[in-house]
Design a protein around this motif. Structure first.
Motif, PDB file in Angstrom:
ATOM      1  N   ALA A  27       0.829  -1.206   0.000  1.00 36.00           N
ATOM      2  CA  ALA A  27       0.000   0.000   0.000  1.00 36.00           C
ATOM      3  C   ALA A  27       0.866   1.260   0.000  1.00 36.00           C
ATOM      4  O   ALA A  27       0.556   2.245  -0.673  1.00 36.00           O
ATOM      5  CB  ALA A  27      -0.924  -0.006   1.217  1.00 36.00           C
ATOM      6  N   THR A  28       1.963   1.231   0.738  1.00 37.58           N
ATOM      7  CA  THR A  28       2.874   2.381   0.768  1.00 37.58           C
ATOM      8  C   THR A  28       3.502   2.592  -0.603  1.00 37.58           C
ATOM      9  O   THR A  28       3.638   3.724  -1.083  1.00 37.58           O
ATOM     10  CB  THR A  28       3.984   2.162   1.818  1.00 37.58           C
ATOM     11  N   MET A  29       3.885   1.500  -1.256  1.00 36.57           N
ATOM     12  CA  MET A  29       4.454   1.608  -2.598  1.00 36.57           C
ATOM     13  C   MET A  29       3.447   2.232  -3.557  1.00 36.57           C
ATOM     14  O   MET A  29       3.797   3.069  -4.401  1.00 36.57           O
ATOM     15  CB  MET A  29       4.876   0.222  -3.085  1.00 36.57           C
ATOM     16  N   ALA A  30       2.170   1.847  -3.415  1.00 37.03           N
ATOM     17  CA  ALA A  30       1.131   2.393  -4.291  1.00 37.03           C
ATOM     18  C   ALA A  30       0.960   3.890  -4.052  1.00 37.03           C
ATOM     19  O   ALA A  30       0.802   4.667  -5.004  1.00 37.03           O
ATOM     20  CB  ALA A  30      -0.190   1.661  -4.047  1.00 37.03           C
ATOM     21  N   ARG A  31       0.997   4.321  -2.785  1.00 34.97           N
ATOM     22  CA  ARG A  31       0.837   5.749  -2.488  1.00 34.97           C
ATOM     23  C   ARG A  31       2.017   6.562  -3.024  1.00 34.97           C
ATOM     24  O   ARG A  31       1.841   7.660  -3.546  1.00 34.97           O
ATOM     25  CB  ARG A  31       0.687   5.953  -0.979  1.00 34.97           C
ATOM     26  N   LEU A  32       3.225   6.008  -2.885  1.00 34.82           N
ATOM     27  CA  LEU A  32       4.397   6.698  -3.427  1.00 34.82           C
ATOM     28  C   LEU A  32       4.295   6.826  -4.945  1.00 34.82           C
ATOM     29  O   LEU A  32       4.582   7.878  -5.522  1.00 34.82           O
ATOM     30  CB  LEU A  32       5.675   5.936  -3.053  1.00 34.82           C
ATOM     31  N   ASP A  33       3.861   5.758  -5.587  1.00 33.40           N
ATOM     32  CA  ASP A  33       3.716   5.773  -7.035  1.00 33.40           C
ATOM     33  C   ASP A  33       2.658   6.786  -7.464  1.00 33.40           C
ATOM     34  O   ASP A  33       2.815   7.490  -8.460  1.00 33.40           O
ATOM     35  CB  ASP A  33       3.339   4.378  -7.524  1.00 33.40           C
ATOM     36  N   GLU A  34       1.587   6.879  -6.682  1.00 29.76           N
ATOM     37  CA  GLU A  34       0.519   7.823  -6.980  1.00 29.76           C
ATOM     38  C   GLU A  34       1.024   9.261  -6.953  1.00 29.76           C
ATOM     39  O   GLU A  34       0.541  10.120  -7.686  1.00 29.76           O
ATOM     40  CB  GLU A  34      -0.611   7.647  -5.957  1.00 29.76           C
ATOM     41  N   ARG A  35       2.039   9.487  -6.129  1.00 33.29           N
ATOM     42  CA  ARG A  35       2.580  10.840  -6.003  1.00 33.29           C
ATOM     43  C   ARG A  35       3.745  11.098  -6.964  1.00 33.29           C
ATOM     44  O   ARG A  35       4.472  12.070  -6.848  1.00 33.29           O
ATOM     45  CB  ARG A  35       3.027  11.077  -4.560  1.00 33.29           C
ATOM     46  N   GLY A  36       3.923  10.189  -7.901  1.00 34.64           N
ATOM     47  CA  GLY A  36       4.901  10.419  -8.960  1.00 34.64           C
ATOM     48  C   GLY A  36       6.315  10.000  -8.625  1.00 34.64           C
ATOM     49  O   GLY A  36       7.262  10.422  -9.296  1.00 34.64           O
ATOM     50  N   ILE A  37       6.487   9.152  -7.606  1.00 31.93           N
ATOM     51  CA  ILE A  37       7.818   8.724  -7.186  1.00 31.93           C
ATOM     52  C   ILE A  37       8.208   7.447  -7.928  1.00 31.93           C
ATOM     53  O   ILE A  37       7.382   6.556  -8.140  1.00 31.93           O
ATOM     54  CB  ILE A  37       7.858   8.485  -5.664  1.00 31.93           C
ATOM     55  N   ASP A  38       9.465   7.352  -8.320  1.00 32.47           N
ATOM     56  CA  ASP A  38       9.987   6.150  -8.981  1.00 32.47           C
ATOM     57  C   ASP A  38      10.211   5.073  -7.927  1.00 32.47           C
ATOM     58  O   ASP A  38      11.259   5.000  -7.287  1.00 32.47           O
ATOM     59  CB  ASP A  38      11.303   6.484  -9.687  1.00 32.47           C
ATOM     60  N   VAL A  39       9.200   4.231  -7.738  1.00 33.03           N
ATOM     61  CA  VAL A  39       9.248   3.220  -6.674  1.00 33.03           C
ATOM     62  C   VAL A  39      10.331   2.184  -6.963  1.00 33.03           C
ATOM     63  O   VAL A  39      10.969   1.680  -6.046  1.00 33.03           O
ATOM     64  CB  VAL A  39       7.872   2.537  -6.522  1.00 33.03           C
ATOM     65  N   ARG A  40      10.543   1.869  -8.216  1.00 33.18           N
ATOM     66  CA  ARG A  40      11.577   0.886  -8.555  1.00 33.18           C
ATOM     67  C   ARG A  40      12.953   1.358  -8.088  1.00 33.18           C
ATOM     68  O   ARG A  40      13.749   0.563  -7.578  1.00 33.18           O
ATOM     69  CB  ARG A  40      11.604   0.637 -10.072  1.00 33.18           C
ATOM     70  N   LYS A  41      13.209   2.644  -8.245  1.00 35.10           N
ATOM     71  CA  LYS A  41      14.499   3.188  -7.826  1.00 35.10           C
ATOM     72  C   LYS A  41      14.649   3.100  -6.314  1.00 35.10           C
ATOM     73  O   LYS A  41      15.712   2.745  -5.794  1.00 35.10           O
ATOM     74  CB  LYS A  41      14.621   4.639  -8.294  1.00 35.10           C
ATOM     75  N   ILE A  42      13.555   3.413  -5.600  1.00 38.11           N
ATOM     76  CA  ILE A  42      13.601   3.320  -4.135  1.00 38.11           C
ATOM     77  C   ILE A  42      13.812   1.875  -3.705  1.00 38.11           C
ATOM     78  O   ILE A  42      14.593   1.580  -2.800  1.00 38.11           O
ATOM     79  CB  ILE A  42      12.298   3.867  -3.522  1.00 38.11           C
ATOM     80  N   LEU A  43      13.119   0.950  -4.361  1.00 36.75           N
ATOM     81  CA  LEU A  43      13.256  -0.468  -4.005  1.00 36.75           C
ATOM     82  C   LEU A  43      14.678  -0.957  -4.246  1.00 36.75           C
ATOM     83  O   LEU A  43      15.205  -1.754  -3.462  1.00 36.75           O
ATOM     84  CB  LEU A  43      12.269  -1.306  -4.813  1.00 36.75           C
ATOM     85  N   ALA A  44      15.282  -0.506  -5.338  1.00 36.97           N
ATOM     86  CA  ALA A  44      16.662  -0.917  -5.618  1.00 36.97           C
ATOM     87  C   ALA A  44      17.582  -0.451  -4.489  1.00 36.97           C
ATOM     88  O   ALA A  44      18.455  -1.204  -4.030  1.00 36.97           O
ATOM     89  CB  ALA A  44      17.119  -0.347  -6.953  1.00 36.97           C
TER      90      ALA A  44
END
Length: 380
Positions: free
Chosen positions: A160-177
């Motif tokens: 759910a946190t990943m989805a909210r970050l993505d909704e706000r335009g954040i590159d979640v893949r980069k954060i996960l890496a």
């Protein structure tokens, strides 16, 4: 970054950016804590209890001083879930993680997120959290970090946190890496503490499996092939990954479901699965390798329960050679002296019987080379 002032649109945007940065800190901390729990469950059978919330809040407040930007640390401590976050941080510290090294790196990620949100007006439409497992598997290599995340009871919250970050335009893949790299560090730090004072011995399964089946694989010293689920966990293979690998073998051997079932049921199947996983991670054409099982079918000469074991050897053989270039498998060698000694028509001589009653230590040492010290386990 300036402290937001209520009613000021710019300040409100800044405040939203800070809150998004706080989400990224929560995400990475949750992943690190999931890795800690995973390590402790594997080594001790249970994870350590979180410290009391009140005590953790005070300790964490002291620890975070000067380790995070003021606006981000202030927002963290003012949030409703600060007690839980503080507990996770203190549990990591007690498990052997150096927060003075971890938190500044997390802070750098949070600042990048904060500044990215502040300057990003385009918002990405939110996707269902069910898509995040697929994205996680595509982004992170298989290993203790990814398995810890997906097996954690907090996985729905992480998704759910990943989805909210993505909704706000954040590159979640980069954060996960970035989070993966920190998770690997956490995994190693916790493993080091858990291993302190231990003198691990090599298990019988690890000794007996050493050879062609385990060449180029990172084999845990306490490998336990007698327990299928445990063996797969030790090799960092999740249930869904295992099912996927089984399907790959079935596709390579159409119409041979019985034979595939025998191979998968064989004791050493986890080692074949580990090899497939490593090759799959490296982008190698696993299916083309497995197609060799239907080109050299000498494994069909085995009968009964031996067929599964023979197929394990055949699978290891084709996976260890370039597609289409695996030489024919050698047939198992038969010891004529051993066969003669077990014959119902020719009994062993007294000398043979005496020799059989006392195992030859030098032969054992020759046939079983010493197990090389394994690394942390399979990684991508």
């Amino acid at each position: 970054m300036a402290t937001p002032v209520e009613g000021d649109p710019f300040a409100e945007a800044v405040g939203e950016a800070v809150q998004t940065a706080v989400m990224s800190v929560r995400l990475i901390t949750a992943i690190a804590d999931a890795v800690r729990r995973h390590q402790q469950r594997q080594k001790r059978g249970a994870e350590e209890e979180l410290p009391p919330a009140d005590e953790a809040k005070d300790e964490a407040k002291k620890e975070l001083k000067d380790l995070l930007p003021v606006d981000i640390s202030g927002a963290l401590m003012a949030s409703a879930d600060w007690p839980q976050l503080a507990q996770q941080l203190m549990a990591l510290k007690r498990a052997g993680v150096d927060l003075e090294q971890l938190m500044p790196r997390i802070g750098e990620i949070a600042v990048t997120v904060r500044d990215g949100v502040a300057g990003n007006e385009a918002r990405v439409a939110r996707e269902g959290t069910g898509e995040w497992e697929k994205m996680l598997r595509e982004t992170l290599p298989a290993g203790p970090v990814r398995e810890a995340i997906l097996s954690s009871p907090t996985w729905p919250d992480i998704a759910a946190t990943m989805a909210r970050l993505d909704e706000r335009g954040i590159d979640v893949r980069k954060i996960l890496a970035s989070a993966h790299d920190e998770g690997v560090g956490v995994d190693q730090a916790v493993a080091k503490v858990l291993a302190a004072g231990e003198a691990p011995t090599t298990s019988r399964d690890a000794l007996l499996a050493y050879g062609p089946m385990t060449k180029d694989l990172d084999l845990p010293k306490d490998l336990d092939l007698s327990h299928r689920e445990r063996a797969l966990r030790q090799l960092s293979i999740g249930p869904r990954e295992n099912e996927h690998f089984v399907r790959m073998v079935r596709e390579a051997m159409p119409g041979r479901d019985r034979e595939v079932d025998l191979m998968v049921a064989a004791k050493h199947w986890p080692l074949v699965a580990a090899r497939i996983a490593k090759m799959d991670d490296a982008g190698l054409p696993v299916r083309e390798h497995l197609a060799g099982l239907m080109k050299d079918t000498s494994w069909q000469e085995a009968r009964g329960s031996q067929l599964g074991s023979r197929l394990i050897q055949a699978a290891t053989h084709v996976l260890s050679h370039p597609p289409g270039e695996a030489p024919p498998m050698g047939r198992p060698k038969v010891s004529t002296s051993a066969a003669r000694s077990q014959s119902s028509t020719v009994g062993p001589s007294k000398a043979q019987a005496a020799k059989q009653s006392a195992p030859d230590a030098s032969a054992v040492a020759t046939d079983r080379p010493g197990l090389r010290p394994p690394s942390r386990g399979r990684g991508r």
